[in-house]
Design a protein around this motif. Structure first.
Motif, PDB file in Angstrom:
ATOM      1  N   UNK A  60       0.836  -1.197   0.000  1.00 37.70           N
ATOM      2  CA  UNK A  60       0.000   0.000   0.000  1.00 37.70           C
ATOM      3  C   UNK A  60       0.872   1.248   0.000  1.00 37.70           C
ATOM      4  N   UNK A  61       0.477   2.234  -0.787  1.00 42.09           N
ATOM      5  CA  UNK A  61       1.276   3.443  -0.987  1.00 42.09           C
ATOM      6  C   UNK A  61       0.528   4.668  -0.462  1.00 42.09           C
ATOM      7  N   UNK A  62       1.181   5.389   0.408  1.00 41.71           N
ATOM      8  CA  UNK A  62       0.653   6.655   0.918  1.00 41.71           C
ATOM      9  C   UNK A  62       1.461   7.785   0.300  1.00 41.71           C
ATOM     10  N   UNK A  63       0.805   8.882  -0.026  1.00 43.89           N
ATOM     11  CA  UNK A  63       1.536   9.967  -0.684  1.00 43.89           C
ATOM     12  C   UNK A  63       2.725  10.384   0.174  1.00 43.89           C
TER      13      UNK A  63
ATOM     14  N   UNK B 144       7.118 -11.129 -10.269  1.00 52.29           N
ATOM     15  CA  UNK B 144       6.296 -11.009 -11.463  1.00 52.29           C
ATOM     16  C   UNK B 144       5.258  -9.914 -11.312  1.00 52.29           C
ATOM     17  N   UNK B 145       5.142  -9.069 -12.331  1.00 49.16           N
ATOM     18  CA  UNK B 145       4.224  -7.938 -12.260  1.00 49.16           C
ATOM     19  C   UNK B 145       2.784  -8.383 -12.038  1.00 49.16           C
ATOM     20  N   UNK B 146       2.436  -9.551 -12.552  1.00 53.61           N
ATOM     21  CA  UNK B 146       1.059 -10.043 -12.414  1.00 53.61           C
ATOM     22  C   UNK B 146       0.731 -10.423 -10.969  1.00 53.61           C
ATOM     23  N   UNK B 147       1.740 -10.506 -10.133  1.00 56.27           N
ATOM     24  CA  UNK B 147       1.535 -10.919  -8.736  1.00 56.27           C
ATOM     25  C   UNK B 147       1.670  -9.777  -7.741  1.00 56.27           C
ATOM     26  N   UNK B 148       1.753  -8.557  -8.233  1.00 57.86           N
ATOM     27  CA  UNK B 148       1.874  -7.393  -7.359  1.00 57.86           C
ATOM     28  C   UNK B 148       0.504  -6.728  -7.249  1.00 57.86           C
ATOM     29  N   UNK B 149      -0.023  -6.665  -6.038  1.00 54.79           N
ATOM     30  CA  UNK B 149      -1.327  -6.068  -5.773  1.00 54.79           C
ATOM     31  C   UNK B 149      -1.109  -4.771  -5.000  1.00 54.79           C
ATOM     32  N   UNK B 150      -1.302  -3.659  -5.704  1.00 51.91           N
ATOM     33  CA  UNK B 150      -1.050  -2.349  -5.109  1.00 51.91           C
ATOM     34  C   UNK B 150      -2.360  -1.695  -4.687  1.00 51.91           C
ATOM     35  N   UNK B 151      -2.266  -0.906  -3.637  1.00 52.28           N
ATOM     36  CA  UNK B 151      -3.397  -0.064  -3.250  1.00 52.28           C
ATOM     37  C   UNK B 151      -2.873   1.323  -2.914  1.00 52.28           C
ATOM     38  N   UNK B 152      -3.715   2.299  -3.127  1.00 51.18           N
ATOM     39  CA  UNK B 152      -3.369   3.692  -2.852  1.00 51.18           C
ATOM     40  C   UNK B 152      -4.098   4.108  -1.582  1.00 51.18           C
ATOM     41  N   UNK B 153      -3.332   4.564  -0.604  1.00 47.96           N
ATOM     42  CA  UNK B 153      -3.889   4.870   0.704  1.00 47.96           C
ATOM     43  C   UNK B 153      -4.530   6.260   0.695  1.00 47.96           C
ATOM     44  N   UNK B 154      -5.696   6.306   0.075  1.00 53.37           N
ATOM     45  CA  UNK B 154      -6.540   7.496   0.075  1.00 53.37           C
ATOM     46  C   UNK B 154      -7.975   7.035   0.243  1.00 53.37           C
ATOM     47  N   UNK B 155      -8.766   7.810   0.957  1.00 46.46           N
ATOM     48  CA  UNK B 155     -10.119   7.394   1.322  1.00 46.46           C
ATOM     49  C   UNK B 155     -10.954   7.008   0.114  1.00 46.46           C
ATOM     50  N   UNK B 156     -10.954   7.843  -0.916  1.00 44.37           N
ATOM     51  CA  UNK B 156     -11.798   7.580  -2.078  1.00 44.37           C
ATOM     52  C   UNK B 156     -11.287   6.415  -2.921  1.00 44.37           C
ATOM     53  N   UNK B 157     -10.047   6.025  -2.710  1.00 39.10           N
ATOM     54  CA  UNK B 157      -9.498   4.889  -3.451  1.00 39.10           C
ATOM     55  C   UNK B 157      -9.559   3.594  -2.641  1.00 39.10           C
TER      56      UNK B 157
END
Length: 331
Positions: free
Chosen positions: A109-112, A165-178
């Motif tokens: 998970x990525x936070x700005x 492998x790129x197909x196995x990377x699950x990213x999330x963006x740490x913002x409320x609307x996302x």
């Protein structure tokens, strides 16, 4: 049977503790839906540390976890391990052995970066596990920020892609609307858990102390104590912050001026755009606007007058330590 292994690697300050607590509180419900959250602990830090220390091999751990899953009464389709400290390590090759027995999926998970750095500063002062950061001013902390290599998201995610492998990377963006429903619900969706009926409510834990208390704690030698004693003192600081200083609600963690914030974000912009293009098919990774220029900054200040400091923080802290039993008098 070959299963999915969801490896939740962080990063810090993206509700990782809340996610771990939720998973731990719902172990049996998870297994009923085919998800094993092993070892009956909230966070798998000890297991992961043993792997990186060479005391355990990840392929053998994966084999053991698969055997445990085989023995469960409910059919287990996937296994979840969580430790946010994974993200801060320079070399993750010790984890490649998981691929021998499982289909590994990496959750990150990525936070700005500006908001993450401000929050990370507060946490380093609060917990004091890193002596190089435990007593820094914010300016001194920012001077060391290149050490936080994992918030160069494009560079970091490419390293994960090369390994898993790129197909196995699950990213999330740490913002409320996302994160519709919040970060815990978003995490559950990522691991294939969509029916939360009967589960406990997602918790919110590990919030920051106020800026005033953080500045006080910065001058305290918590890093000289063992973790149990450090935890007792931290709880006392938090109690004084809430009950005596009155900081019971959400406190401002904004430490950068608008100009500093713009400059910092420009340094990460190209990398963020690259991740946004590859994973979200858009130009911007983070969609929330920067804080408004008139929002007040947190004041990292304590009373300069000794009598005021004692009356405002030191004396209430001593009372709290005695009342909580941390300091005990003679029988």
């Amino acid at each position: 049977m070959r299963r999915k292994l969801f490896l939740h690697i962080g990063s810090h300050r993206t509700a990782t503790t809340s996610i771990q607590q939720f998973m731990h509180e719902n172990l049996d419900r998870l297994e009923a839906q085919g998800i094993l959250y092993p070892l009956r602990v909230a966070r798998h830090q000890r297991l992961i540390n043993k792997i990186f220390a060479g005391k355990l091999k990840s392929d053998e751990v994966a084999a053991d976890l698969s055997r445990v899953a085989d023995e469960r009464k409910d059919p287990i389709k996937s296994i979840v391990l969580s430790d946010e400290d994974i993200s801060i390590r320079d070399d993750l090759s010790a984890l490649e052995g998981f691929k021998e027995h499982c289909d590994v999926k990496i959750l990150f998970s990525m936070r700005r970066q500006d908001l993450w750095l401000e929050s990370w500063y507060f946490q380093n002062i609060k917990w004091q596990w890193n002596k190089a950061l435990s007593h820094c001013s914010f300016d001194e902390f920012m001077a060391q920020r290149e050490a936080f290599h994992w918030i160069h998201y494009d560079r970091y995610v490419r390293m994960l892609e090369n390994m898993f492998g790129a197909e196995n990377i699950l990213l999330s963006v740490f913002e409320k609307d996302q994160m519709p429903g919040g970060p815990v619900v978003n995490f559950c969706r990522q691991i294939g858990l969509t029916d939360l009926q009967g589960f406990s409510d997602p918790p919110h834990v590990n919030s920051s102390m106020s800026a005033e208390m953080v500045e006080f704690v910065r001058h305290m030698p918590l890093d000289q104590f063992e973790p149990p004693e450090r935890d007792l003192l931290r709880r006392a600081f938090e109690a004084v912050d809430r009950t005596h200083l009155g900081n019971s609600g959400k406190q401002s963690e904004l430490l950068m001026t608008p100009r500093q914030r713009r400059k910092l974000l420009s340094e990460y912009e190209v990398g963020n755009q690259a991740v946004a293009k590859r994973y979200f098919n858009r130009d911007a990774l983070f969609l929330d606007p920067p804080p408004k220029s008139d929002r007040p900054l947190a004041k990292l200040q304590i009373p300069s007058d000794s009598a005021t400091l004692i009356n405002r923080i030191v004396a209430p802290l001593l009372v709290q330590l005695v009342e909580s039993g941390t300091i005990k008098g003679k029988d």
